[in-house]
Design an enzyme around this catalytic site. Structure first.
Site, PDB file in Angstrom:
ATOM      1  N   CYS A 102      46.776  30.302  47.887  1.00  8.90           N
ATOM      2  CA  CYS A 102      45.541  30.713  48.568  1.00  8.90           C
ATOM      3  C   CYS A 102      44.939  29.596  49.417  1.00  8.90           C
ATOM      4  O   CYS A 102      44.038  29.839  50.210  1.00  8.90           O
ATOM      5  CB  CYS A 102      44.522  31.192  47.543  1.00  8.90           C
ATOM      6  SG  CYS A 102      45.199  32.494  46.517  1.00  8.90           S
ATOM      7  N   HIS A 396      40.652  38.712  51.028  1.00  9.67           N
ATOM      8  CA  HIS A 396      41.338  37.440  50.819  1.00  9.67           C
ATOM      9  C   HIS A 396      42.825  37.541  51.181  1.00  9.67           C
ATOM     10  O   HIS A 396      43.675  37.725  50.309  1.00  9.67           O
ATOM     11  CB  HIS A 396      41.140  37.033  49.344  1.00  9.67           C
ATOM     12  CG  HIS A 396      41.974  35.871  48.919  1.00  9.67           C
ATOM     13  ND1 HIS A 396      42.242  34.785  49.729  1.00  9.67           N
ATOM     14  CD2 HIS A 396      42.594  35.597  47.735  1.00  9.67           C
ATOM     15  CE1 HIS A 396      42.992  33.925  49.065  1.00  9.67           C
ATOM     16  NE2 HIS A 396      43.238  34.388  47.860  1.00  9.67           N
ATOM     17  N   CYS A 426      40.522  27.538  45.557  1.00 11.19           N
ATOM     18  CA  CYS A 426      41.423  27.422  44.403  1.00 11.19           C
ATOM     19  C   CYS A 426      42.730  28.132  44.761  1.00 11.19           C
ATOM     20  O   CYS A 426      42.743  29.008  45.616  1.00 11.19           O
ATOM     21  CB  CYS A 426      40.799  28.075  43.172  1.00 11.19           C
ATOM     22  SG  CYS A 426      40.432  29.817  43.418  1.00 11.19           S
TER      23      CYS A 426
HETATM   24  C1  LIG Z   1      41.289  43.833  40.870  1.00  5.23           C
HETATM   25  C2  LIG Z   1      42.302  44.758  41.523  1.00  5.23           C
HETATM   26  C3  LIG Z   1      43.466  45.023  40.556  1.00  5.23           C
HETATM   27  C4  LIG Z   1      41.586  46.052  41.866  1.00  5.23           C
HETATM   28  O1  LIG Z   1      42.438  46.853  42.600  1.00  5.23           O
HETATM   29  P1  LIG Z   1      42.081  48.373  42.932  1.00  5.23           P
HETATM   30  O2  LIG Z   1      42.109  49.185  41.691  1.00  5.23           O
HETATM   31  O3  LIG Z   1      42.953  48.781  44.072  1.00  5.23           O
HETATM   32  O4  LIG Z   1      40.584  48.236  43.416  1.00  5.23           O
HETATM   33  P2  LIG Z   1      39.642  49.266  44.134  1.00  5.23           P
HETATM   34  O5  LIG Z   1      38.970  48.582  45.261  1.00  5.23           O
HETATM   35  O6  LIG Z   1      40.377  50.543  44.441  1.00  5.23           O
HETATM   36  O7  LIG Z   1      38.543  49.547  43.061  1.00  5.23           O
HETATM   37  C5  LIG Z   1      38.772  50.307  41.888  1.00  5.23           C
HETATM   38  C6  LIG Z   1      37.564  51.224  41.696  1.00  5.23           C
HETATM   39  O8  LIG Z   1      36.410  50.411  41.567  1.00  5.23           O
HETATM   40  C7  LIG Z   1      35.445  50.797  42.535  1.00  5.23           C
HETATM   41  N1  LIG Z   1      34.751  49.598  43.006  1.00  5.23           N
HETATM   42  C8  LIG Z   1      35.327  48.404  43.307  1.00  5.23           C
HETATM   43  N2  LIG Z   1      34.373  47.545  43.700  1.00  5.23           N
HETATM   44  C9  LIG Z   1      33.198  48.192  43.651  1.00  5.23           C
HETATM   45  C10 LIG Z   1      31.868  47.830  43.934  1.00  5.23           C
HETATM   46  N3  LIG Z   1      31.558  46.596  44.364  1.00  5.23           N
HETATM   47  N4  LIG Z   1      30.904  48.738  43.764  1.00  5.23           N
HETATM   48  C11 LIG Z   1      31.203  49.978  43.342  1.00  5.23           C
HETATM   49  N5  LIG Z   1      32.457  50.394  43.054  1.00  5.23           N
HETATM   50  C12 LIG Z   1      33.437  49.508  43.206  1.00  5.23           C
HETATM   51  C13 LIG Z   1      36.247  51.442  43.628  1.00  5.23           C
HETATM   52  O9  LIG Z   1      35.461  52.343  44.394  1.00  5.23           O
HETATM   53  C14 LIG Z   1      37.318  52.149  42.882  1.00  5.23           C
HETATM   54  O10 LIG Z   1      36.782  53.336  42.385  1.00  5.23           O
HETATM   55  P3  LIG Z   1      37.689  54.673  42.312  1.00  5.23           P
HETATM   56  O11 LIG Z   1      38.833  54.337  41.390  1.00  5.23           O
HETATM   57  O12 LIG Z   1      36.738  55.679  41.783  1.00  5.23           O
HETATM   58  O13 LIG Z   1      38.144  54.913  43.706  1.00  5.23           O
HETATM   59  C15 LIG Z   1      42.904  44.120  42.820  1.00  5.23           C
HETATM   60  O14 LIG Z   1      41.921  44.037  43.806  1.00  5.23           O
HETATM   61  C16 LIG Z   1      43.449  42.743  42.548  1.00  5.23           C
HETATM   62  O15 LIG Z   1      44.558  42.602  42.032  1.00  5.23           O
HETATM   63  N6  LIG Z   1      42.677  41.714  42.895  1.00  5.23           N
HETATM   64  C17 LIG Z   1      43.019  40.337  42.586  1.00  5.23           C
HETATM   65  C18 LIG Z   1      43.849  39.779  43.661  1.00  5.23           C
HETATM   66  C19 LIG Z   1      44.297  38.403  43.297  1.00  5.23           C
HETATM   67  O16 LIG Z   1      44.800  38.145  42.223  1.00  5.23           O
HETATM   68  N7  LIG Z   1      44.132  37.508  44.219  1.00  5.23           N
HETATM   69  C20 LIG Z   1      44.515  36.156  44.012  1.00  5.23           C
HETATM   70  C21 LIG Z   1      43.303  35.385  43.853  1.00  5.23           C
HETATM   71  S1  LIG Z   1      43.710  33.718  43.520  1.00  5.23           S
END
Ligand SMILES: CC(C)(COP(=O)(O)OP(=O)(O)OC[C@H]1O[C@@H](n2cnc3c(N)ncnc32)[C@H](O)[C@@H]1OP(=O)(O)O)[C@@H](O)C(=O)NCCC(=O)NCCS
Length: 440
Positions: A102, A396, A426
């Site tokens: 990242c 990101h 990070c």
């Molecule tokens: C966390 C993670 C698994 C979520 O993936 P996802 O399930 O596709 O996420 P979504 O955005 O579809 O959100 C899931 C649900 O939460 C809801 N939601 C997410 N953020 C929200 C918010 N801020 N407010 C309200 N609802 C929210 C979505 O609307 C969705 O609802 P639904 O299932 O009813 O449609 C994914 O984003 C991920 O792997 N992130 C980490 C990435 C990572 O590791 N990066 C490296 C960093 S070092």
């Protein structure tokens, strides 16, 4: 690296300083959405061409291109060099692709800084790109070996022999995992571990995430983000312009965030889709120049790189805590204290990681036990961090985030007439990056 401000303004023989002259990014969009049909090179090209045009920079002035990319497509052994060729820069322009998870674009920017400070380059394009919509899918090792064996065999019998012994499971494609090779833990599981070890409460994580969305929404509203985002024209799948980030949730609230189920530890966890950064497509490019070259071209640097530092921790521990070590090191190299820093861009992989980092910086025990310092590094006022929102709201794209942070910080420092700013990112592998920017 570190130098005093006095030498910075130095005379005729002062060493060149690396100035951030301009930066631009694509909209950051959720993986699998508006950029899904684009190739990673097209995305990097779109933003880089637009940046050069807006700056009216003669391509012959560019000495080097350094670009970050993490989930590397197999067809590009050196994406940065393909970017040179695709953007119409002179074919003689050297280029290299860097990967530091990242923090890849931080690495690109600090490599550019080194080239400029040594006097080896006057103008460098540094940035990064990620297309998580199109991650390279590879073959299992047994299947790959069998296919190579088959391609080398001279007879049909030999080819068939090479394929013998393959199991059905070997035919399954292998996608790159967002997991540590050494521990098998995903980034999300590591963030969960950090939340537990540091006692970071769910409501504080959600509060940070809410702030990220609110600040990002406000920055689009008042035009701040529009200044640093160039439209991308998608022509290969229905002609349309993608003009804005598409993950910012204007209508989210603490109640909505609190209702989300933990993702990485379903029973006892606190890390949710709401307080994590999303999987994202996007690119960002920055033009760095020696301060003298910028002056010669009549360009005003937004900021110069004052110092930087990297530090790595054991991935089996607090994987994303690297910035808590890199920040004091970069400050020491600049001869500064945390209290000197007016604005901060801190990559938000997860709210739990941001809050853990802030906690460590404030902790005297961390300072004495881990850093060998008598006093805590210091407290960062959240109001000084991520003025236009952070990765939780903006998204990101791994390879691009470091460039987005540097560019946004430089813009914000100019806007607020801030003298000193700090970027921290990070990264997987336990690496933390910190870059100190200064306005001349
Ligand atoms: C966390 C993670 C698994 C979520 O993936 P996802 O399930 O596709 O996420 P979504 O955005 O579809 O959100 C899931 C649900 O939460 C809801 N939601 C997410 N953020 C929200 C918010 N801020 N407010 C309200 N609802 C929210 C979505 O609307 C969705 O609802 P639904 O299932 O009813 O449609 C994914 O984003 C991920 O792997 N992130 C980490 C990435 C990572 O590791 N990066 C490296 C960093 S070092």
């Amino acid at each position: 690296m570190a130098r005093s401000t006095a030498s910075a303004s130095g005379g005729k023989n002062a060493a060149p300083r690396a100035a951030i002259v301009a930066g631009l990014r694509t909209p950051f969009v959720r993986a699998g959405s508006e950029f899904a049909q684009l190739d990673v090179l097209e995305l990097a090209r779109a933003v880089t061409v637009e940046l050069l045009q807006r700056l009216a920079l003669d391509p012959r002035e560019v000495d080097h291109v350094i670009y970050g990319n993490v989930t590397r497509p197999v067809q590009y052994s050196n994406l940065a060099r393909e970017l040179v060729l695709a953007t119409g820069l002179p074919k003689s322009t050297p280029a290299d692709t860097v990967t530091l998870a990242c923090a890849s674009a931080c690495q690109a920017i600090t490599d550019a800084t080194n080239l400029i400070e040594r006097g080896y380059a006057d103008v460098v394009i540094a940035g990064g790109v990620e297309m998580l919509s199109n991650v390279p899918i590879s073959l299992s090792l047994p299947l790959a070996r069998a296919l190579i064996g088959a391609s080398q065999a001279k007879s049909m019998g030999g080819k068939l022999h090479s394929l013998r012994g393959l199991a059905l499971a070997d035919l399954r494609p292998v996608a790159p995992a967002i997991a540590e090779t050494s521990t098998g833990l995903t980034m999300g599981q590591s963030a969960e571990l950090m939340a537990k070890l540091n006692g970071i409460k769910r409501e504080d994580q959600d509060g940070w995430a809410l702030g990220s969305h609110q600040k990002a929404a406000a920055a689009w509203e008042d035009g701040r983000l529009a200044e640093e985002v160039a439209p991308v024209y998608v022509t290969n799948n229905g002609s349309r312009a993608v003009t804005r980030d598409n993950h910012i949730r204007r209508n989210t609230s603490l109640e909505k965030l609190a209702a989300l189920k933990p993702v990485f530890d379903r029973h006892y966890g606190s890390v949710t889709a709401g307080n994590s950064s999303p999987l994202t497509d996007g690119a960002a490019s920055v033009v760095l120049m020696s301060d003298r070259k910028a002056k010669a071209l009549g360009l005003t640097p937004k900021a110069v790189v004052r110092s930087y530092a990297y530090h790595a921790v054991d991935p089996a521990g607090q994987l994303l805590i690297g910035p808590a070590y890199a920040i004091p090191r970069a400050l020491d190299r600049a001869g500064l204290k945390l209290s000197d820093i007016e604005l901060v861009e801190m990559h938000e992989a997860f709210a739990a990681q941001v809050l853990s980092t802030l906690q460590k910086l404030e902790s005297k025990a961390f300072a004495t036990e881990e850093l060998g310092r008598a006093e805590a590094v210091g407290r960062l006022d959240p109001a000084r961090i991520n003025a236009s929102g952070g990765s939780i709201a903006l998204g990101h794209p791994f390879g691009a985030t470091g460039a987005r942070c540097v560019m946004t910080l430089a813009h914000e420092m100019e806007r607020q007439s801030a003298q000193l700013g700090l970027v921290s990112v990070c990264a997987a592998g336990g690496v933390g990056a910190a870059i100190v920017l200064e306005r001349l």
